[in-house]
Design a protein around this motif. Sequence first.
Motif, PDB file in Angstrom:
ATOM      1  N   SER A  37       0.680  -1.403   0.057  1.00 50.71           N
ATOM      2  CA  SER A  37       0.019   0.081  -0.030  1.00 50.71           C
ATOM      3  C   SER A  37       0.804   1.270  -0.088  1.00 50.71           C
ATOM      4  O   SER A  37       1.827   1.517   0.595  1.00 50.71           O
ATOM      5  N   THR A  38       0.270   2.264  -0.915  1.00 54.99           N
ATOM      6  CA  THR A  38       1.203   3.326  -0.552  1.00 54.99           C
ATOM      7  C   THR A  38      -0.306   4.521  -0.323  1.00 54.99           C
ATOM      8  O   THR A  38      -0.042   5.586  -0.739  1.00 54.99           O
ATOM      9  N   ALA A  39      -1.043   3.960   0.505  1.00 57.67           N
ATOM     10  CA  ALA A  39      -2.399   4.739   0.473  1.00 57.67           C
ATOM     11  C   ALA A  39      -2.206   5.943   1.395  1.00 57.67           C
ATOM     12  O   ALA A  39      -1.102   6.025   2.332  1.00 57.67           O
TER      13      ALA A  39
ATOM     14  N   HIS B 108      -6.788   9.518  -5.857  1.00 59.81           N
ATOM     15  CA  HIS B 108      -7.519   8.737  -5.047  1.00 59.81           C
ATOM     16  C   HIS B 108      -7.863   7.472  -5.761  1.00 59.81           C
ATOM     17  O   HIS B 108      -9.031   7.336  -6.242  1.00 59.81           O
TER      18      HIS B 108
ATOM     19  N   ARG C 265       0.310   9.759  -2.597  1.00 59.22           N
ATOM     20  CA  ARG C 265       0.164   9.070  -1.313  1.00 59.22           C
ATOM     21  C   ARG C 265      -1.587   8.723  -1.125  1.00 59.22           C
ATOM     22  O   ARG C 265      -1.739   8.075  -0.209  1.00 59.22           O
TER      23      ARG C 265
ATOM     24  N   ARG D 179      -7.536   2.780  -5.845  1.00 62.68           N
ATOM     25  CA  ARG D 179      -7.175   1.569  -5.403  1.00 62.68           C
ATOM     26  C   ARG D 179      -6.898   0.587  -6.651  1.00 62.68           C
ATOM     27  O   ARG D 179      -8.038   0.150  -7.165  1.00 62.68           O
TER      28      ARG D 179
ATOM     29  N   ARG E 150      -3.687   3.456  -3.428  1.00 60.20           N
ATOM     30  CA  ARG E 150      -3.239   2.235  -2.608  1.00 60.20           C
ATOM     31  C   ARG E 150      -3.339   1.252  -3.697  1.00 60.20           C
ATOM     32  O   ARG E 150      -4.000   1.003  -4.498  1.00 60.20           O
TER      33      ARG E 150
END
Length: 379
Positions: free
Chosen positions: A34-36, A201, A230, A203, A233
Motif C-alpha cells: 500500500s501507498t495509501a 484517490h 500518497r 485503489r 493504494r
Amino acid sequence: MRRDRAIPLTAVVLLAATALTGCERGSSAGPGESTAGPSGCPAAQTRAEAAVKRAERTDVPWSGPTGGPTATRGKTIAYVAQTMTNPGVAGVAQGVREAARVMGWKVRVIDGGGTPVGIQAALSEAIALEPSGIVIGGFDPRATSRQVARANAADIPVIGWHAVGSPGPSKRPELFTNITTEVEEVAGASADWVIARSDGHARVVVFTDDSIPFARNKAQLIRKGLARCRGVRLLAYANIPIPDAGSRTPQEVSSLLSRFPTAWDYSIAINDLYFADAAPALRAAGKRGTGPPFNIGAGDGDPSAFQRVNSGQYQAATVPEPLSQQGWQVIDEFNRAFSGRAPSGYVAPVHIVTAANSGGATSWNPPGYRRAYREIWGK
C-alpha cells in the motif's frame, strides 16, 4: 507478500532459469502492498494531468529519421517470435512484412510458442536458414545465449524488439539495436493516467508476468509511479504468465472481486491482453464495461485493445506501442546494418489512447513514418 525485499540467491537462479517460461504459475500480493493516504497528492496530480494531456495528443509530427542509406537488395529476414499469440509480437511481425515488401525482401516468421524449448528451437531454425538478419521478437535473448552467440559468430545482424530493457544497441547480449519505447515513460504514463483520472484517490491492481524480465521491470516502474501519489493504494500485484493468461486471469479476477468487492476501482496491466481475459469474469460479476475498475494497458495496443477502449468494454485506455511503425523501423535498422551504418537511435514517444482521442482507429499509427522511410530507401 512484499516483492521489494532481498531475494535469496537460489531464488534469483530459479528466476533466471525460467526467464522465458510461463512455469511461474502466478501470484497475487495482498493489501499489505500500500501507498495509501487519505489526502490525495495535489502536486503529483497536477504533474500527472499535464503529462497525460501531452501524451494524449495525436498531432505530433514525425520525429524519426529522415536520412539514411538507400535500399539494399536481395535480403531475407527471419523473425523469431516469442509467441504469435502475443498481439504485440504479432503486430510488429506484420509491420516487418509490410516494410519488407516495399524493400523487395523476404521474411520468414518462426513461432517459438512461448516456451523456452520452443523459442530456442525457433532461433536455431532461423540460424540454419542463413538469413541476412534475425529479429528477436519479444523474448529475452540471454535465455537463448548459445543461439545468439552462433548468430553473432556467423555475422548475422540481430535486432531485438522488446528484447532487453532499453532501446538502442546492446553488447551483452550483442544486438545491433533493440526497438522499444522507453519503458520508464510507458510505465509512468499509465500511472499518471490513474492518478489524474482518480483525482489522486485510486485503489489499484497491477497485472504482470514476472517470468519476463522486461515485463517485471515495467511492473516495478508502474508501482514506483503510483507511489508518487500518497492517495493511491496498491491493492494487489497479480503475477500471471502471459501464456497462462487465458486460463489464469479469469480465476484471478474472480478472486480479486471476492477480496475487494467495492474497493478495486483501477487496474494497470503490462499487456492489454489481460483485459481481454478479465472481461468475462467482470461481466459475470455484474460489472459495467465502462468501469469501475477502470483499466489501462501499459502495452501493447493491439487492435482488440482499441476495440475494447472504443466500445467501453472493460478497458478505458491503453499506452500503445506503434507496432507497425516499429516493424518498419526494424527493416530500416537492418538496412543500416547491411550498409555499414550506425543504428538510427530513434525511440517513439509515449502515447495514451482513450475513446475520446482514438478516432475509432484500431491501432496507433503515428503520422508520417511510411513516407519518411520510403524517401530514405528511395522507394
